[in-house]
Design a protein around this motif. Structure first.
Motif, mmCIF file in Angstrom:
data_model
loop_
_atom_site.group_PDB
_atom_site.id
_atom_site.type_symbol
_atom_site.label_atom_id
_atom_site.label_comp_id
_atom_site.label_asym_id
_atom_site.label_seq_id
_atom_site.Cartn_x
_atom_site.Cartn_y
_atom_site.Cartn_z
ATOM 1 N N LYS A 213 14.748 132.226 -50.835
ATOM 2 C CA LYS A 213 14.270 133.437 -49.941
ATOM 3 C C LYS A 213 14.228 134.651 -50.858
ATOM 4 O O LYS A 213 14.063 135.549 -50.399
ATOM 5 N N TYR B 102 10.099 138.690 -42.016
ATOM 6 C CA TYR B 102 11.347 138.767 -42.971
ATOM 7 C C TYR B 102 12.504 139.540 -41.986
ATOM 8 O O TYR B 102 12.068 140.139 -40.916
ATOM 9 N N GLU B 103 13.510 139.499 -42.342
ATOM 10 C CA GLU B 103 14.719 140.049 -41.868
ATOM 11 C C GLU B 103 14.469 141.152 -41.471
ATOM 12 O O GLU B 103 14.729 141.810 -40.241
ATOM 13 N N TYR C 181 14.646 139.747 -47.076
ATOM 14 C CA TYR C 181 14.075 141.324 -46.915
ATOM 15 C C TYR C 181 12.629 141.381 -47.791
ATOM 16 O O TYR C 181 12.584 141.096 -48.810
ATOM 17 N N LYS C 182 11.715 142.196 -47.114
ATOM 18 C CA LYS C 182 10.647 142.510 -47.557
ATOM 19 C C LYS C 182 10.904 143.657 -48.422
ATOM 20 O O LYS C 182 11.528 144.685 -47.624
#
Ligand code: JFZ
Length: 488
Positions: free
Chosen positions: A318, A463-464, A278-279
């Motif tokens: 990640k 990203y997600e 996640y960003k």
């Protein structure tokens, strides 16, 4: 009119798409609360957690007594949900407390098991959805001290053991679902009249006081892990009955499952690893070692150590944390297959921990065909950790796109740090020459020191949290025990 119709359609499909992408997380906030701290303050608060990378989740409660079987029938789904899945009446389920006498529980051993595995923190269920408190609560007699022959407070013992062994302790607390106390929420609705009651009264008399207890009586609490907000049940107003209690533990880290529009500190992907993290959000994948969180006597679908370790490495690459679950028995023992696997993970961590702790995610935007990467950047110097899952048969490891020169390279398992030859590719990239045999059968780590800011020729990462919403909202699989947090 038509215009508005299309707009609404677009809006709802993007909302649904977003939910599908974030399917295990609490609904996105209607309005996030104003940040109460600066970025620097937040970074300082999150520091230990970001460096820790690896924690132990413990699901332990009365459900370990039926252990997946009710009335001679094996109940489908995750073990801690047996009361709900089996529609067990409140007074019948409460009878299990009489048989809950975990005399083999040894807090020092549990903490030592976590520590030897390389875990830096523990999160234990202080009260799960079944409403049973695993601590000496004054707010409800339905707790392990007052309602079982055990007459001990496992949370107090764990807190002491964690202090001694320098492991951080966090508590899971089911703030909305409570299938025992009147007014608590239940996924699928109440099945026993005894569950009916006033939700605000439940919050006021049970959830809030118990959260106050766990945040007041056990020393430092590092994490508060909320769960299943049950959509509208945990309104903003109700969430705000709970929130002030968090001030009792300065520096506490809490997750995104409180509800009421609050995002908390961490995303909590469950039973899966997001493709690219996640960003700008901290995140932690929680996962079982077999198919259940709470103990089930007949669940022996254990993941091999290889999968657990590669998950840990994948998650670290990640930028996330791994919260790996154990489900102790009603005797107070962590199942042997879990202990065995944790030992093996610990053996690997002893050699390779440097490539996990205090690292940040991979600098490569694309998957590496042979494994994963993590990094440490210190001013103008960087250390790359290349985690090789599949050892190249020809002894040549191709590292794509990197423009920096490699200052030095060696195997982390090699205490002599014998230099490995790194050849520059054209135009970019490296070829690292490796010895014939992998030092580790599961994952071997190569350390590469680099000068200057990392410079890699590659496409940008997605990203997600930036994923485009799916055209059609993905249908939720009708698996048991899933989709709970997204229930509105
Ligand atoms: C929740 C709990 O219900 C479960 O018992 C366990 O404690 C786990 C860690 O958390 O399970 C969930 C919550 C949310 C979803 C799925 C399972 N979800 O949104 O898909």
């Amino acid at each position: 009119m038509l215009k508005r119709f299309i707009w609404v359609g677009l809006l709802s499909s993007s909302l649904l798409g977003g939910m599908a992408a974030a399917k295990d997380e609490a609904p996105q906030p209607a309005a996030a609360p104003a940040p109460a701290e600066t970025k620097a303050e937040r970074d300082a608060r999150m520091k230990w957690w970001r460096e820790a990378k690896f924690g132990m989740f413990i699901h332990w409660g009365v459900y370990s007594v039926p252990a997946g079987t009710y009335n001679g029938k094996q109940i489908n789904g995750i073990g801690e949900w047996i009361m709900n899945r089996g529609k067990i009446p409140v007074d019948v389920y409460a009878k299990y407390t009489e048989q809950f006498n975990p005399v083999k529980f040894n807090a020092d051993e549990w903490v030592a098991t976590a520590k030897a595995a390389g875990m830096k923190y523990i999160v234990i269920t202080s009260k799960h959805h079944d409403g049973f408190a695993m601590f000496h609560s004054k707010a409800s007699k339905y707790n392990i001290y007052d309602a079982t022959p055990f007459k001990r407070d496992p949370l107090a013992e764990l807190a002491e053991a964690c202090r001694k062994q320098d492991i951080r302790l966090g508590f899971y607390y089911s703030q909305a679902q409570d299938w025992h106390h009147p007014g608590g929420a239940a996924s699928g609705g109440h099945w026993d009249k005894a569950q009916d009651g006033d939700a605000d009264a439940y919050l006021k008399n049970i959830a809030v006081p118990q959260i106050r207890e766990i945040l007041s009586n056990y020393g430092k609490v590092a994490v508060l892990w909320f769960d299943t907000s049950m959509g509208a049940y945990m309104s903003k107003e109700r969430a705000e009955m709970i929130l002030p209690e968090l001030k009792r533990q300065p520096g506490i880290i809490w997750n995104n499952r409180l509800g009421g529009g609050y995002r908390g500190d961490t995303e909590t992907p469950e039973q899966h690893i997001p493709t690219a993290g996640y960003k700008d959000r901290d995140w932690e994948t929680c996962m079982t070692m077999n198919g259940t969180w709470g103990y089930k006597s007949y669940d022996d679908k254990w993941k091999p150590t290889e999968a657990l370790l590669q998950n840990l490495i994948d998650i670290a690459s990640k930028g996330g944390n791994y919260l790996l679950n154990v489900g102790p028995t009603s005797e107070g023992l962590i199942p042997a297959p879990s202990v065995e696997r944790l030992k093996e993970v610990g053996t690997w961590m002893k050699v390779n921990g440097e490539s996990i702790y205090e690292t940040t995610g991979t600098p490569f935007s694309q998957p590496l065909p042979w494994g994963r990467a993590t990094k440490k950047v210190n001013g103008d110097e960087a250390t790359l950790y290349l985690h090789v899952f599949s050892w190249p048969k020809d002894g040549k490891l191709a590292v794509p796109g990197i423009k920096n020169a490699a200052e030095s390279a060696y195997l982390l398992a090699d205490s002599a740090k014998k230099p490995l030859k790194v050849e520059k590719g054209s135009p970019h990239g490296w070829t690292i020459e490796l010895p014939g045999a992998a030092p580790d059968a599961i994952s071997s780590t190569i350390v590469v020191k680099v000068k200057g800011p990392l410079d890699i020729d590659q496409p940008p990462v997605q990203y997600e949290s930036e994923k485009k919403p799916a055209k059609k909202p993905a249908k939720k699989p009708a698996t048991k025990g899933k989709g709970v947090d997204s229930l509105k």
